[in-house]
Write a protein that holds these residues in place. Sequence first.
Motif, PDB file in Angstrom:
ATOM      1  N   GLU A 259      -1.449  54.868   4.654  1.00 51.86           N
ATOM      2  CA  GLU A 259      -0.121  55.466   4.505  1.00 51.86           C
ATOM      3  C   GLU A 259      -0.237  56.867   3.919  1.00 51.86           C
ATOM      4  N   GLN A 260       0.790  57.654   4.118  1.00 50.34           N
ATOM      5  CA  GLN A 260       0.866  58.966   3.495  1.00 50.34           C
ATOM      6  C   GLN A 260       1.102  58.803   1.991  1.00 50.34           C
ATOM      7  N   PRO A 261       0.393  59.564   1.156  1.00 49.29           N
ATOM      8  CA  PRO A 261       0.654  59.500  -0.283  1.00 49.29           C
ATOM      9  C   PRO A 261       2.128  59.784  -0.592  1.00 49.29           C
ATOM     10  N   GLY A 262       2.688  58.997  -1.515  1.00 49.28           N
ATOM     11  CA  GLY A 262       4.083  59.184  -1.910  1.00 49.28           C
ATOM     12  C   GLY A 262       5.058  58.277  -1.196  1.00 49.28           C
ATOM     13  N   GLU A 263       4.577  57.381  -0.305  1.00 46.37           N
ATOM     14  CA  GLU A 263       5.456  56.433   0.383  1.00 46.37           C
ATOM     15  C   GLU A 263       5.772  55.252  -0.534  1.00 46.37           C
ATOM     16  N   PHE A 264       7.049  54.856  -0.569  1.00 46.60           N
ATOM     17  CA  PHE A 264       7.487  53.720  -1.382  1.00 46.60           C
ATOM     18  C   PHE A 264       7.462  52.429  -0.565  1.00 46.60           C
ATOM     19  N   PHE A 265       7.053  51.322  -1.225  1.00 49.30           N
ATOM     20  CA  PHE A 265       7.071  50.003  -0.595  1.00 49.30           C
ATOM     21  C   PHE A 265       7.617  49.000  -1.603  1.00 49.30           C
ATOM     22  N   SER A 266       8.477  48.064  -1.132  1.00 47.81           N
ATOM     23  CA  SER A 266       9.067  47.078  -2.024  1.00 47.81           C
ATOM     24  C   SER A 266       9.536  45.860  -1.243  1.00 47.81           C
ATOM     25  N   ASP A 267       9.519  44.694  -1.914  1.00 43.16           N
ATOM     26  CA  ASP A 267      10.131  43.503  -1.327  1.00 43.16           C
ATOM     27  C   ASP A 267      11.570  43.347  -1.810  1.00 43.16           C
ATOM     28  N   ASN A 268      12.053  44.370  -2.563  1.00 43.54           N
ATOM     29  CA  ASN A 268      13.408  44.378  -3.122  1.00 43.54           C
ATOM     30  C   ASN A 268      13.658  43.236  -4.105  1.00 43.54           C
ATOM     31  N   ARG A 269      12.581  42.627  -4.604  1.00 45.90           N
ATOM     32  CA  ARG A 269      12.738  41.550  -5.586  1.00 45.90           C
ATOM     33  C   ARG A 269      11.780  41.687  -6.773  1.00 45.90           C
ATOM     34  N   THR A 270      10.481  41.789  -6.471  1.00 43.95           N
ATOM     35  CA  THR A 270       9.494  41.700  -7.544  1.00 43.95           C
ATOM     36  C   THR A 270       8.586  42.908  -7.697  1.00 43.95           C
ATOM     37  N   PHE A 271       8.455  43.741  -6.664  1.00 37.83           N
ATOM     38  CA  PHE A 271       7.527  44.860  -6.810  1.00 37.83           C
ATOM     39  C   PHE A 271       8.061  46.121  -6.144  1.00 37.83           C
ATOM     40  N   LEU A 272       7.631  47.243  -6.703  1.00 35.79           N
ATOM     41  CA  LEU A 272       7.876  48.567  -6.137  1.00 35.79           C
ATOM     42  C   LEU A 272       6.580  49.344  -6.314  1.00 35.79           C
ATOM     43  N   LYS A 273       5.961  49.725  -5.216  1.00 36.15           N
ATOM     44  CA  LYS A 273       4.695  50.437  -5.311  1.00 36.15           C
ATOM     45  C   LYS A 273       4.744  51.703  -4.462  1.00 36.15           C
ATOM     46  N   VAL A 274       3.884  52.643  -4.835  1.00 36.18           N
ATOM     47  CA  VAL A 274       3.838  53.934  -4.157  1.00 36.18           C
ATOM     48  C   VAL A 274       2.395  54.210  -3.758  1.00 36.18           C
ATOM     49  N   SER A 275       2.213  54.716  -2.544  1.00 38.59           N
ATOM     50  CA  SER A 275       0.861  54.973  -2.054  1.00 38.59           C
ATOM     51  C   SER A 275       0.273  56.238  -2.668  1.00 38.59           C
ATOM     52  N   ALA A 276      -1.007  56.144  -3.040  1.00 41.47           N
ATOM     53  CA  ALA A 276      -1.794  57.297  -3.479  1.00 41.47           C
ATOM     54  C   ALA A 276      -2.895  57.504  -2.437  1.00 41.47           C
ATOM     55  N   THR A 277      -3.892  58.307  -2.728  1.00 42.16           N
ATOM     56  CA  THR A 277      -4.903  58.607  -1.704  1.00 42.16           C
ATOM     57  C   THR A 277      -5.869  57.453  -1.475  1.00 42.16           C
ATOM     58  N   ASP A 278      -6.032  56.578  -2.463  1.00 46.72           N
ATOM     59  CA  ASP A 278      -7.011  55.491  -2.315  1.00 46.72           C
ATOM     60  C   ASP A 278      -6.463  54.133  -2.739  1.00 46.72           C
ATOM     61  N   GLY A 279      -5.144  53.988  -2.744  1.00 44.08           N
ATOM     62  CA  GLY A 279      -4.556  52.723  -3.146  1.00 44.08           C
ATOM     63  C   GLY A 279      -3.084  52.866  -3.458  1.00 44.08           C
ATOM     64  N   PHE A 280      -2.598  51.938  -4.277  1.00 39.56           N
ATOM     65  CA  PHE A 280      -1.185  51.926  -4.649  1.00 39.56           C
ATOM     66  C   PHE A 280      -1.019  51.979  -6.162  1.00 39.56           C
ATOM     67  N   VAL A 281       0.095  52.574  -6.585  1.00 36.16           N
ATOM     68  CA  VAL A 281       0.502  52.533  -7.989  1.00 36.16           C
ATOM     69  C   VAL A 281       1.768  51.681  -8.066  1.00 36.16           C
TER      70      VAL A 281
END
Length: 305
Positions: A259-281
């Motif tokens: 993914e492009q760095p800075g993309e948000f991902f969530s299940d809208n319940r338990t997690f919200l993560k953002v892509s970095a260059t080598d993983g997620f925060v």
Amino acid sequence: MRIVFMGTPEFAVASLEALIESGSDIVGVVTAPDKPAGRGQKMSESAVKQYALANGLKVLQPVKLKDEQFLEELRALRADLQVVVAFRMLPEVVWSMPPLGTINLHASLLPQYRGAAPINWVLINGEKESGVTTFFLKQEIDTGHILFTEKITLTGHETAGELHDRLMDKGAGLLVKTVKAVESGRYTENPQEHLAEGIELKHAPKIFKEDCNINWNQPAEKVYNFIRGLSPYPTAYTMLNDKILKVFGAEYELAETGEQPGEFFSDNRTFLKVSATDGFVHLTDVQLEGKKRMGIEEFLRGVRL
């Protein structure tokens, strides 16, 4: 030995309290002027002033440190030694006044991390150790001869707030040790120039709001260190739905995201993560502009992504 103490925030209160409890003769306290704070803009006293008044200490609050009236009041205290903890830069006419000089407590292992924000920068840079240093003041900031240092090992997970509290307590004890050594004359001065020979010095300049914007185009661990190094203040932030999202807590995972760095991902319940260059925060503790600070599950209950 007559001592004038100079400091402003909570970090300095622990040192002032430790000096009083050790039997030091604090003949005056210099702190910042009262200033308006909060929505009502009521005048707010510094943490050091509040503690000093509660303990019956004389308080001076100069607007300008070269003001002649302030200098006369300072001379009248007849201090043998001045002690500075988390205050502002002193002019030579002030720091050179006492016969035994002026000592400063700094929240880093000098000569590394000279500057206004050593606690933040140590964590942002992912250091493995930190500590506190006492030294005699001279003209250039944080460059005087070192008296004592004390190291602590970092876990790699503490926030700036947590490290602040650890160093506040450690520094208070070191300052008492330093004052007693200066009073007895049993100490050695170590020039920082010798300690700095052959090493790369890292600095700790003041951090402004515009410096706190998260750059997702870097490794996940580096983003994680940036977030914890600014938590809880001045606080890292990013943009979400055109609003500022402050990030107080996070975790990270290494993964091939694709993914492009800075993309948000969530299940809208338990997690919200953002892509970095080598993983997620993974964001765990956040505050959206106009809302209160909350854990990520509570946050997601009120925000649809």
